[in-house]
Design a protein around this motif. Structure first.
Motif, short mmCIF file in Angstrom:
data_model
loop_
_atom_site.label_atom_id
_atom_site.label_comp_id
_atom_site.label_asym_id
_atom_site.label_seq_id
_atom_site.Cartn_x
_atom_site.Cartn_y
_atom_site.Cartn_z
N TRP A 1 89.38 54.70 72.04
CA TRP A 1 90.49 55.40 71.07
C TRP A 1 89.97 55.36 69.58
CZ3 TRP A 1 93.46 58.23 73.15
CH2 TRP A 1 94.00 58.11 74.58
N SER A 2 89.12 54.49 69.21
CA SER A 2 88.87 54.62 67.62
C SER A 2 87.90 55.74 67.57
CB SER A 2 87.97 53.36 67.43
OG SER A 2 86.84 53.06 68.09
N GLY B 1 88.99 59.61 62.87
CA GLY B 1 88.86 60.62 61.90
C GLY B 1 90.38 61.16 61.57
N THR B 2 91.43 61.04 62.37
CA THR B 2 92.55 61.58 62.16
C THR B 2 93.37 60.51 61.37
OG1 THR B 2 92.71 62.32 64.40
CG2 THR B 2 94.93 61.82 63.36
N GLY B 3 92.97 59.20 61.23
CA GLY B 3 93.63 58.13 60.14
C GLY B 3 92.81 57.99 59.09
N GLY C 1 82.92 47.34 66.37
CA GLY C 1 81.89 48.67 65.76
C GLY C 1 80.73 48.91 66.77
N ALA C 2 80.48 47.85 67.59
CA ALA C 2 79.44 48.08 68.71
C ALA C 2 80.13 48.97 69.88
CB ALA C 2 78.86 46.73 69.12
N ASP C 3 81.28 48.63 70.13
CA ASP C 3 81.90 49.32 71.26
C ASP C 3 81.84 50.92 71.08
OD1 ASP C 3 81.93 47.16 73.24
OD2 ASP C 3 83.64 46.70 72.36
N ALA C 4 82.42 50.97 69.49
CA ALA C 4 82.92 52.49 69.23
C ALA C 4 81.25 53.14 69.17
CB ALA C 4 83.32 52.20 67.86
#
Length: 204
Positions: free
Chosen positions: A21-22, A27-29, A47-50
């Protein structure tokens, strides 16, 4: 739409992966009411998961496809178009009984073409087709198609609905209202309505 079926893969299983979801909404937010910039933690990610999932989502050899069919009326298909040099996320409107689709949004971080109203997004999210195909969860359905929002004002209830849906996919309760507000402000500020604008669902 000119896609090469060789690269298209069902993406629904990725919705449950940490970092999805991030990647889809960060970018939308990008703009909001506070000075804080949105980060993966706003969506319950780190951050690592993203970063790890972004490699999956943006693989040029595998283009994830997310189907949001409705029981009656138009649905949406979301395609991560991982073409080298022409990356974008395409939003395709599907209609019952028709084999053709209409591209209503896409591009690199912006909405190209027509978007939908908040009420139309909610209606699509809340009427999943009674089949095993596509995304059935109403919260995930709304969040997937949220970047299609294209009206300068939304109902007062929108922030509550969006907050609830974000929490349903793992956003932390203590920051979820700020996250929802950032997303809605960014999307409504980006809406471009000329006097002749009509939703693609309006029959125009």
């Amino acid at each position: 739409m000119g896609y090469d079926d060789e690269f298209l893969v069902a993406g629904e299983a990725l919705l449950a992966r940490p970092g999805f979801w991030s990647n889809h909404l960060l970018g939308t937010g990008g703009e909001g009411s506070s000075t804080a910039l949105p980060v993966p933690e706003w969506f319950g990610d780190d951050g690592a998961d993203a970063d790890a999932l972004s490699e999956v989502l943006l693989d040029p050899e595998r283009w994830p496809v997310f189907r949001v069919p409705t029981e009656d009326g138009p649905g949406v298909v979301v395609v991560y178009r991982n073409m080298v040099g022409e990356y974008g996320i395409d939003y395709l409107l599907t209609r019952p009984g028709r084999s053709s689709v209409q591209r209503i949004g896409g591009g690199d971080g912006g909405l190209a073409g027509s978007g939908l109203t908040w009420d139309e997004l909610v209606r699509i999210a809340d009427t999943p087709a009674r089949t095993a195909e596509g995304v059935q969860d109403t919260a995930a359905r709304l969040l997937l198609i949220l970047p299609l929002l294209a009206e300068p004002e939304v109902p007062a209830a929108a922030i509550g609905r969006l907050s609830a849906d974000l929490m349903a996919v793992g956003a932390p309760p203590d920051t979820v209202s700020d996250t929802a507000e950032h997303l809605l402000i960014r999307l409504t500020k980006g809406s471009r309505h000329e006097p002749t604008w009509r939703s693609p669902l309006s029959g125009g």
